[in-house]
Design a protein around this motif. Structure first.
Motif, mmCIF file in Angstrom:
data_model
loop_
_atom_site.group_PDB
_atom_site.id
_atom_site.type_symbol
_atom_site.label_atom_id
_atom_site.label_comp_id
_atom_site.label_asym_id
_atom_site.label_seq_id
_atom_site.Cartn_x
_atom_site.Cartn_y
_atom_site.Cartn_z
ATOM 1 N N PRO A 106 9.711 -1.736 -0.600
ATOM 2 C CA PRO A 106 9.218 -1.678 -1.971
ATOM 3 C C PRO A 106 8.333 -0.441 -2.177
ATOM 4 O O PRO A 106 7.701 0.038 -1.236
ATOM 5 N N GLN A 107 8.329 0.065 -3.406
ATOM 6 C CA GLN A 107 7.334 1.086 -3.727
ATOM 7 C C GLN A 107 5.977 0.399 -3.777
ATOM 8 O O GLN A 107 5.897 -0.807 -4.032
ATOM 9 N N ALA A 108 4.940 1.159 -3.590
ATOM 10 C CA ALA A 108 3.623 0.533 -3.626
ATOM 11 C C ALA A 108 2.586 1.470 -4.219
ATOM 12 O O ALA A 108 2.635 2.695 -4.016
ATOM 13 N N LEU A 109 1.677 0.889 -4.969
ATOM 14 C CA LEU A 109 0.570 1.627 -5.555
ATOM 15 C C LEU A 109 -0.731 0.965 -5.129
ATOM 16 O O LEU A 109 -0.851 -0.261 -5.147
ATOM 17 N N SER A 110 -1.672 1.776 -4.754
ATOM 18 C CA SER A 110 -2.987 1.271 -4.389
ATOM 19 C C SER A 110 -3.971 1.619 -5.508
ATOM 20 O O SER A 110 -4.173 2.796 -5.813
ATOM 21 N N VAL A 111 -4.528 0.585 -6.117
ATOM 22 C CA VAL A 111 -5.509 0.787 -7.177
ATOM 23 C C VAL A 111 -6.871 0.435 -6.595
ATOM 24 O O VAL A 111 -7.099 -0.707 -6.184
ATOM 25 N N THR A 112 -7.748 1.417 -6.521
ATOM 26 C CA THR A 112 -9.051 1.162 -5.895
ATOM 27 C C THR A 112 -10.187 1.459 -6.865
ATOM 28 O O THR A 112 -10.133 2.419 -7.648
ATOM 29 N N LEU A 113 -11.206 0.617 -6.785
ATOM 30 C CA LEU A 113 -12.373 0.747 -7.651
ATOM 31 C C LEU A 113 -13.609 0.960 -6.780
ATOM 32 O O LEU A 113 -13.981 0.056 -6.018
ATOM 33 N N PRO A 114 -14.247 2.113 -6.849
ATOM 34 C CA PRO A 114 -15.453 2.331 -6.042
ATOM 35 C C PRO A 114 -16.568 1.358 -6.430
ATOM 36 O O PRO A 114 -16.830 1.144 -7.617
#
Lengths: 174, 476
Positions: A106-114
């Motif tokens: 699968p494609q994957a996206l990492s969404v990160t919030l400091p």
């Protein structure tokens, strides 16, 4: 079968570390499509490889130690070289495991919030509390584009203000 | 001048929590003593003082991220005793179901994720390949089975408790919500696959046992007592019953002991070199009162499991030795039989006509100032003991966990393995792995919720009597 899997993870007893869970809960309350599965969990355990095996795209939503609170980053995730263990897991490691176990890619996206505070506590910092609905709206917008087979653009690795994401009507994203 | 040397293994890898092992060598370089040190401190018994008793199940579940359900259940049972209530029959069944789901996922974690690299690749395998990826390369279907079986248990916990880790569904007086038709049917639907995995994994394990004759002979293979909770008919249970002790010959040493009176027959000793207390059977004194708990002990103390397939496997298990099964290597085998039992038994419970009943909680105020709850956790018998004041606030708490009850046996097992495999003042990778593997056989849970991600490197130090590092090996 869900085409999109969203995994918000972190320790909710460690203040801002729980922001990924908060975003995922917000998404779960807003999304009702059977093509989207939202998971809230403490950490990326190996059995999640089975959950993501048939997904087209996976969103990993997590807190980050570095960066400006109130912004978020969205990056493509590449498959790692090591699989996740029972205790320590990364998105790339989970993708590696899914690939080796099920030949899943699968494609994957990492969404990160400091975050600013990772001490004991169940509350998010004010900046992160404000960011949660905006980040959820942004991910929802990306998901809608994916489900409608529209193209999405990502500026990999660029921190993005939540406000900018909120006002963007096109899925040009972060 | 003291010429003794010490080998330190710090940390021990692929276990739940942090510990180290020291091996003490005599003048000739032979292992003369071994210690398994638990190096983390929690303090749950102290900081719960002053909290309302009704909070205890949720608080105590935080002790562990792998077996929170066991702490929930034992704690809720202690609270039931404080309220002096008998919980509704459906709540009783649902708690049993919940507990067994956790046994399946926890045992699957232990066997497939932590120990299968040793079992599949061998004790002398390259440490860099002794992990799930190594298993994947050698036997991908085994790795997939491990993932699926753990997921099976986790999903049941999530369906019943609302989340996989630290669910708060078990409450004083029962459970907070009844089982829905949708969840019952979904769990029932998943049982055949889990059953098939359990059956083929047992067959696989029995097929490889022959390769481990030397380990079976040296991994904690010595006489001790074994303890577990059994049903009235001597059957296997994880939820309720009386305590039974059997000796090394397999004969019943004590039976029908009331878990609430555990302090009459279980003592605890503190050693200066570990935060883990050592439990012992009081009538035999310390350390002769050494006993083991957990899968191996449970199968040694029961007369039967109570389900068809598990009973067939139990009969074979009892043939392993003419006495009680003494080798701690057999913990792995026992774990698999328990998985099989749990999957079968969960199917029976879910088919019970009462399982969907809506009456699942008894409500009461405190009616007693002291209560004990006991249950069989994946790793062995678990006791929660609370005292409260007139306001229902906790004034004193004592927990006896499975790993503490296995502490004496784990230390003796490390010594036995080290004496057999460690020669001279250097550790070979195979010897090192066996020293760790015998600990893994017990599946000790050193409160995994305090784990530090990414700190599973292995450090070996050879220390001179003055503390000088003579040799050091670090691997990741």
């Amino acid at each position: 079968m869900a085409r999109i899997v969203m995994i918000g993870y972190g320790n909710r007893l460690r203040s801002d570390d729980g922001v990924g869970c908060a975003v995922a809960e917000k998404l779960a309350s807003r999304l009702s499509s059977p093509q989207v599965e939202v998971i809230v969990c403490h950490q990326l355990t190996p059995e999640l490889a089975d959950t993501i095996r048939d997904a087209e795209i996976v969103f990993f939503i997590d807190a980050a130690r570095q960066g400006v609170p109130g912004t978020f980053s969205c990056n493509r995730v590449s498959t790692g070289s090591r699989a996740n263990s029972s205790h320590s897991g990364s998105p790339s490691g989970l993708l590696a495991l899914a690939g080796r176990l099920y030949n899943a890619q699968p494609q994957a996206l990492s969404v990160t919030l400091p975050g600013t505070c990772f001490d004991h506590g169940e509350d998010l910092s004010p900046e992160l509390k404000d960011a949660v609905p905006r980040v959820a709206a942004y991910i929802e917008m990306l998901a809608a584009a994916i489900l409608e087979s529209r193209e999405i653009n990502l500026l990999d690795g660029q921190p993005t203000s939540s406000r900018a994401a909120e006002v963007s009507s096109e899925p040009s994203g972060c | 001048m003291d010429e003794r040397k010490t080998i330190v293994i710090d940390p021990v890898t692929r276990i739940e929590g942090h510990s180290k092992i020291t091996l003490h060598l005599d003048d000739q370089g032979h292992v003369e003593d071994a210690r398994f040190h638990v190096t983390q401190f929690r303090g749950f018994e102290k900081f719960c003082e002053g909290r309302p008793f009704s909070e205890m199940p949720s608080l105590m579940a935080r002790i562990c991220g792998i077996c929170p359900v066991s702490h929930l259940i034992a704690s809720a049972k202690a609270c039931d005793a404080l309220m002096a209530v008998r919980i509704p029959p459906t709540a009783d069944k649902l708690r049993r179901l919940f507990g067994m789901a956790q046994v399946v996922q926890s045992h699957a974690l232990s066997l497939f994720h932590l120990s299968s690299p040793d079992l599949l690749l061998g004790m002398d395998a390259d440490p860099s390949k002794s992990n799930l990826f190594g298993v994947l390369e050698q036997n991908p279907s085994l790795a997939r089975d491990g993932i699926r079986l753990r997921q099976f248990g986790q999903q049941i916990i999530e369906r019943l408790g609302g989340k996989r880790i630290h669910p708060a569904w078990v409450v004083p007086g029962g459970v907070s919500e009844p089982l829905t038709v949708e969840n019952r049917d979904a769990i029932l639907e998943s049982i055949p696959e889990a059953l098939a995995i359990a059956v083929r994994t047992i067959e696989w394990f029995k097929g490889i046992m022959e390769r481990f004759r030397e380990e079976i002979a040296t991994f904690g293979n010595f006489p001790t007592l074994f303890m577990g909770i059994v049903k009235e008919d001597g059957g296997l249970t994880f939820y309720d019953g009386k305590i039974r002790m059997v000796d090394a010959s397999g004969k019943i040493a004590a039976d029908g002991l009331d878990p609430a009176r555990y302090s009459d027959y279980i003592g605890e000793k503190v050693e200066s070199w570990s935060y883990l207390k050592s439990a012992y059977y009081k009538p035999n004194g310390f350390p002769d009162g050494i006993y083991r708990v957990g899968p191996l002990a449970r199968l040694n103390v029961v007369d039967r499991c109570g389900t068809a397939r598990a009973d067939q496997e139990l009969a074979e298990f009892h043939e392993l030795q003419r006495t009680a099964a003494l080798s701690s290597f057999h913990y792995h085998h026992a774990r698999l039989i328990e998985i099989l039992y749990c999957v079968e038994r969960m199917g029976h419970l879910l088919e019970h006509p009462e399982i969907l009943d809506k009456h699942v909680r008894a409500i009461a105020r405190p009616n007693a100032l002291e209560g004990v709850g006991a249950a069989e956790a994946p790793r062995g018998t678990l006791f929660h003991h609370y005292k409260i004041d007139d306001q229902g606030l906790i004034r004193w708490a004592n927990l006896i966990i499975a790993t503490g009850q296995n502490n004496l046996a784990m230390n003796r097992s490390v010594l036995q393995v080290a004496k057999h495999y460690v020669h001279g003042d250097r550790l070979t990778p195979g010897a090192l792995n066996r020293v760790e593997a015998v600990i893994r056989a017990y599946d000790p849970c050193l409160s995994c919720s305090t784990h530090a991600s990414g700190r599973m490197a292995l450090q070996l130090q050879l220390l001179a009597p003055g503390g000088e590092v003579l040799d050091e090996v670090v691997s990741s």
